[in-house]
Motif scaffolding. Sequence first.
Motif, PDB file in Angstrom:
ATOM      1  N   ILE A 277      46.242  45.216  50.446  1.00  0.00           N
ATOM      2  CA  ILE A 277      45.740  45.194  51.881  1.00  0.00           C
ATOM      3  C   ILE A 277      46.391  44.156  52.461  1.00  0.00           C
ATOM      4  CG2 ILE A 277      43.804  45.016  53.513  1.00  0.00           C
ATOM      5  CD1 ILE A 277      42.029  46.098  51.037  1.00  0.00           C
ATOM      6  N   PRO A 278      47.660  44.213  52.902  1.00  0.00           N
ATOM      7  CA  PRO A 278      48.506  42.786  53.442  1.00  0.00           C
ATOM      8  C   PRO A 278      47.936  42.732  54.844  1.00  0.00           C
ATOM      9  CG  PRO A 278      49.728  44.790  53.645  1.00  0.00           C
ATOM     10  CD  PRO A 278      48.561  45.338  52.825  1.00  0.00           C
ATOM     11  N   ASN A 279      47.115  43.570  55.808  1.00  0.00           N
ATOM     12  CA  ASN A 279      46.934  43.380  57.119  1.00  0.00           C
ATOM     13  C   ASN A 279      45.626  42.881  57.417  1.00  0.00           C
ATOM     14  OD1 ASN A 279      46.153  45.838  55.957  1.00  0.00           O
ATOM     15  ND2 ASN A 279      46.045  46.968  57.761  1.00  0.00           N
ATOM     16  N   SER A 280      44.786  42.415  56.336  1.00  0.00           N
ATOM     17  CA  SER A 280      43.436  41.751  56.838  1.00  0.00           C
ATOM     18  C   SER A 280      42.954  41.040  55.534  1.00  0.00           C
ATOM     19  CB  SER A 280      42.340  43.026  57.042  1.00  0.00           C
ATOM     20  OG  SER A 280      41.133  42.433  57.082  1.00  0.00           O
ATOM     21  N   ALA A 281      42.863  39.882  55.450  1.00  0.00           N
ATOM     22  CA  ALA A 281      42.272  38.841  54.629  1.00  0.00           C
ATOM     23  C   ALA A 281      40.710  39.166  54.450  1.00  0.00           C
ATOM     24  CB  ALA A 281      42.414  37.568  54.867  1.00  0.00           C
ATOM     25  N   ASN A 282      40.109  39.370  55.381  1.00  0.00           N
ATOM     26  CA  ASN A 282      38.577  39.847  55.325  1.00  0.00           C
ATOM     27  C   ASN A 282      38.356  41.026  54.485  1.00  0.00           C
ATOM     28  OD1 ASN A 282      36.972  38.160  56.951  1.00  0.00           O
ATOM     29  ND2 ASN A 282      38.441  38.431  58.345  1.00  0.00           N
ATOM     30  N   ALA A 283      39.389  42.269  54.790  1.00  0.00           N
ATOM     31  CA  ALA A 283      39.070  43.534  54.069  1.00  0.00           C
ATOM     32  C   ALA A 283      39.482  43.179  52.448  1.00  0.00           C
ATOM     33  CB  ALA A 283      40.134  44.468  54.662  1.00  0.00           C
ATOM     34  N   ARG A 284      40.593  42.445  52.252  1.00  0.00           N
ATOM     35  CA  ARG A 284      41.061  42.266  50.763  1.00  0.00           C
ATOM     36  C   ARG A 284      39.949  41.558  49.998  1.00  0.00           C
ATOM     37  NH1 ARG A 284      46.896  39.606  50.456  1.00  0.00           N
ATOM     38  NH2 ARG A 284      47.691  41.662  49.361  1.00  0.00           N
ATOM     39  N   ILE A 285      39.346  40.412  50.723  1.00  0.00           N
ATOM     40  CA  ILE A 285      38.396  39.621  49.956  1.00  0.00           C
ATOM     41  C   ILE A 285      37.156  40.679  49.582  1.00  0.00           C
ATOM     42  CG2 ILE A 285      36.819  37.656  50.077  1.00  0.00           C
ATOM     43  CD1 ILE A 285      38.916  36.261  51.531  1.00  0.00           C
ATOM     44  N   ARG A 286      36.749  41.502  50.735  1.00  0.00           N
ATOM     45  CA  ARG A 286      35.653  42.441  50.663  1.00  0.00           C
ATOM     46  C   ARG A 286      36.033  43.207  49.360  1.00  0.00           C
ATOM     47  NH1 ARG A 286      36.072  44.811  55.233  1.00  0.00           N
ATOM     48  NH2 ARG A 286      34.545  43.382  56.203  1.00  0.00           N
ATOM     49  N   ALA A 287      37.175  43.744  49.561  1.00  0.00           N
ATOM     50  CA  ALA A 287      37.773  44.690  48.190  1.00  0.00           C
ATOM     51  C   ALA A 287      37.647  44.091  47.277  1.00  0.00           C
ATOM     52  CB  ALA A 287      39.184  45.155  48.577  1.00  0.00           C
ATOM     53  N   PHE A 288      38.191  42.787  46.967  1.00  0.00           N
ATOM     54  CA  PHE A 288      37.851  42.095  45.858  1.00  0.00           C
ATOM     55  C   PHE A 288      36.426  41.986  45.076  1.00  0.00           C
ATOM     56  CE2 PHE A 288      37.287  38.200  42.959  1.00  0.00           C
ATOM     57  CZ  PHE A 288      38.080  38.161  42.287  1.00  0.00           C
ATOM     58  N   LYS A 289      35.627  41.656  46.135  1.00  0.00           N
ATOM     59  CA  LYS A 289      34.048  41.503  45.856  1.00  0.00           C
ATOM     60  C   LYS A 289      33.517  42.977  45.336  1.00  0.00           C
ATOM     61  CE  LYS A 289      31.564  38.737  47.716  1.00  0.00           C
ATOM     62  NZ  LYS A 289      30.769  37.900  48.944  1.00  0.00           N
ATOM     63  N   SER A 290      34.136  43.919  46.072  1.00  0.00           N
ATOM     64  CA  SER A 290      33.480  45.143  45.702  1.00  0.00           C
ATOM     65  C   SER A 290      33.970  45.575  44.241  1.00  0.00           C
ATOM     66  CB  SER A 290      33.817  46.288  46.783  1.00  0.00           C
ATOM     67  OG  SER A 290      33.374  45.865  47.970  1.00  0.00           O
ATOM     68  N   LEU A 291      35.145  45.182  44.091  1.00  0.00           N
ATOM     69  CA  LEU A 291      35.813  45.757  42.788  1.00  0.00           C
ATOM     70  C   LEU A 291      35.188  44.873  41.489  1.00  0.00           C
ATOM     71  CD1 LEU A 291      39.571  46.113  43.662  1.00  0.00           C
ATOM     72  CD2 LEU A 291      38.227  48.054  42.594  1.00  0.00           C
ATOM     73  N   PHE A 292      35.015  43.545  41.794  1.00  0.00           N
ATOM     74  CA  PHE A 292      34.839  42.542  40.462  1.00  0.00           C
ATOM     75  C   PHE A 292      33.432  42.281  40.656  1.00  0.00           C
ATOM     76  CE2 PHE A 292      39.405  42.392  41.326  1.00  0.00           C
ATOM     77  CZ  PHE A 292      39.671  43.515  40.454  1.00  0.00           C
ATOM     78  N   TRP A 293      32.695  41.949  41.751  1.00  0.00           N
ATOM     79  CA  TRP A 293      31.555  41.273  41.928  1.00  0.00           C
ATOM     80  C   TRP A 293      30.380  42.197  41.690  1.00  0.00           C
ATOM     81  CZ3 TRP A 293      32.025  36.177  44.966  1.00  0.00           C
ATOM     82  CH2 TRP A 293      30.754  35.469  45.010  1.00  0.00           C
ATOM     83  N   ALA A 294      30.527  43.328  42.557  1.00  0.00           N
ATOM     84  CA  ALA A 294      29.485  44.341  42.705  1.00  0.00           C
ATOM     85  C   ALA A 294      29.123  44.870  41.372  1.00  0.00           C
ATOM     86  CB  ALA A 294      29.793  45.405  43.722  1.00  0.00           C
ATOM     87  N   PRO A 295      29.931  45.542  40.796  1.00  0.00           N
ATOM     88  CA  PRO A 295      29.784  46.104  39.570  1.00  0.00           C
ATOM     89  C   PRO A 295      29.362  45.128  38.377  1.00  0.00           C
ATOM     90  CG  PRO A 295      31.947  46.315  39.841  1.00  0.00           C
ATOM     91  CD  PRO A 295      31.574  45.748  41.033  1.00  0.00           C
ATOM     92  N   ARG A 296      29.934  43.841  38.417  1.00  0.00           N
ATOM     93  CA  ARG A 296      29.687  43.004  37.133  1.00  0.00           C
ATOM     94  C   ARG A 296      28.487  42.127  37.577  1.00  0.00           C
ATOM     95  NH1 ARG A 296      33.512  43.231  33.166  1.00  0.00           N
ATOM     96  NH2 ARG A 296      31.385  42.836  32.208  1.00  0.00           N
ATOM     97  N   TRP A 297      28.234  42.107  38.748  1.00  0.00           N
ATOM     98  CA  TRP A 297      26.983  40.854  38.872  1.00  0.00           C
ATOM     99  C   TRP A 297      25.812  41.676  39.440  1.00  0.00           C
ATOM    100  CZ3 TRP A 297      23.837  37.218  38.513  1.00  0.00           C
ATOM    101  CH2 TRP A 297      23.183  36.622  39.578  1.00  0.00           C
ATOM    102  N   THR A 298      26.226  42.425  40.672  1.00  0.00           N
ATOM    103  CA  THR A 298      24.920  43.003  41.511  1.00  0.00           C
ATOM    104  C   THR A 298      24.323  44.157  40.747  1.00  0.00           C
ATOM    105  OG1 THR A 298      26.154  42.414  43.659  1.00  0.00           O
ATOM    106  CG2 THR A 298      24.470  44.251  43.646  1.00  0.00           C
ATOM    107  N   SER A 299      25.316  44.989  40.145  1.00  0.00           N
ATOM    108  CA  SER A 299      24.739  46.449  39.285  1.00  0.00           C
ATOM    109  C   SER A 299      24.154  45.935  38.100  1.00  0.00           C
ATOM    110  CB  SER A 299      25.894  47.137  39.169  1.00  0.00           C
ATOM    111  OG  SER A 299      26.579  47.713  40.389  1.00  0.00           O
ATOM    112  N   VAL A 300      24.347  44.783  37.550  1.00  0.00           N
ATOM    113  CA  VAL A 300      23.837  44.485  35.957  1.00  0.00           C
ATOM    114  C   VAL A 300      22.372  44.715  36.100  1.00  0.00           C
ATOM    115  CG1 VAL A 300      23.803  42.668  34.219  1.00  0.00           C
ATOM    116  CG2 VAL A 300      26.029  43.081  35.210  1.00  0.00           C
ATOM    117  N   ASN A 301      21.808  44.107  36.996  1.00  0.00           N
ATOM    118  CA  ASN A 301      20.277  44.022  37.089  1.00  0.00           C
ATOM    119  C   ASN A 301      19.448  45.208  37.646  1.00  0.00           C
ATOM    120  OD1 ASN A 301      19.601  41.675  35.527  1.00  0.00           O
ATOM    121  ND2 ASN A 301      20.857  40.418  36.951  1.00  0.00           N
ATOM    122  N   LEU A 302      20.406  46.172  38.226  1.00  0.00           N
ATOM    123  CA  LEU A 302      19.734  47.302  38.543  1.00  0.00           C
ATOM    124  C   LEU A 302      19.088  48.217  37.339  1.00  0.00           C
ATOM    125  CD1 LEU A 302      22.733  49.087  40.930  1.00  0.00           C
ATOM    126  CD2 LEU A 302      20.596  47.445  41.402  1.00  0.00           C
TER     127      LEU A 302
END
Length: 464
Positions: A277-302
Amino acid sequence: MKTITTPIIPVTPTYAKVEAPHELHLEAICVFAAIGFFLDTDTYWKDEVVLRPGCQYTISDDGYLLESIPWFEWHYTPDKTRDFDATLHEFTTLFESIIEEQTVGKKVILPLSGGLDSRTQAVALQHLKASVNSYSYDFQGGYKETQIAKAIAKVCDFDFTAYSIPNGYLWDVIDDLATLNRCESDFTAPRQMAIVDEFDTMGEVFSLGHWGDVLFDDMGVRDDLPLKEQVNVLHKKLIKKGGRDLAVQLWTHWNLEGDFDSYFESRISTLLSAIDIPNSANARIRAFKSLFWAPRWTSVNLAVFASKHPVTLPYYDQRMCEFICTVPEAFLANRELQIAYIKKRAPKLAKITWQEQRPFNLYTYPKNKIPYNLPYRITNKMERVFQEILGKKYVERNWELQFLGVSNEKKLYDCLSHKNFSDFISKDIVDDAYYGLQTKTPLIYAHQVNMLLVLAQFKRFKNE
């Protein structure tokens, strides 16, 4: 052989074996200690991985990972033919369709907070005339978040129950929680564990608002921010207060090669660079968080919710993720889409206090600045000072209720001092964090103690 296709944001992790020695992955554990969750595919073990989101995997009959092919990649392709109103209409149709599919014909359990994500769900569920049992909780001695939730439920005509998170509940449920989250998260973040038995009779399906605040907001950076600076931003977002210090101590204690800082920065840089995602730093950081943060942090305690009833997550839905990739950043910034949706569908809900902007609501929050917010800030400060004078500590975080106080401190130390753990992590490291928590600056050590407690439970379970 079997084929496994992982969702864009998985609700539960899927594990596989890889060819490697069956030994602890100490570098991965150092990262876990620093940020509070395992990064990417890491687990406690070198020969075990968690499958990445959005991929199709081939797994051998004995559980080994053979091949992976991505089927979804985060992107930023804003649809410039849609103005804000058209985007809002599309979001409204999509969001309400997802909610209806996930909950139709069932008694819905809705956790309500003072924020926007669950309020947005409440709007949809009210519009759909769903049968809803809602609840909320606050901390003993803390801000009464349940007051906002109760007001939302009243407007929507939902059943509602308010709970108060009690002091010291953790020690009665810590073993169950360690089993549910596999010691892949701290134990004080999932405060829902305090009322887990109440879920039995609440309803049939959870509607959970996790990850809405990430998808429907910007990341607070310029869109043209260079990649190296994006790495720096993520570094600051990921590392918890006191987390780096603990990771460095463990790295040294285990005599690992190189140094933690270089290892961590290299990992983050590699993962972020791979997101095209070279055209948006916000979108790239959001994608990073959705790839690595959501499944390994947020989802764990679901897993706590799922232990009682099926869970549904409208913001995790594949269609919602695909939709987000097409929305211009200007429409996502500052929660504009969600705010506009609530105002249009349920103006009465928009007039209820927004906790993050209190005492203002969705119409008045732009006034949350000097001089307009001075009366509230002064009053709030005076109330806290008065509470302190009376010897009542103002509680903002769950660990304050679970770790502080004579009884909690004894139970905490008992967990941290068993022999299996002292053989794994130096007593000096443990004592430094434990006694640091009793000082006047406990915030520096709270995360360290949280992570050491998780590692102690992991070590105890591993040796049983």
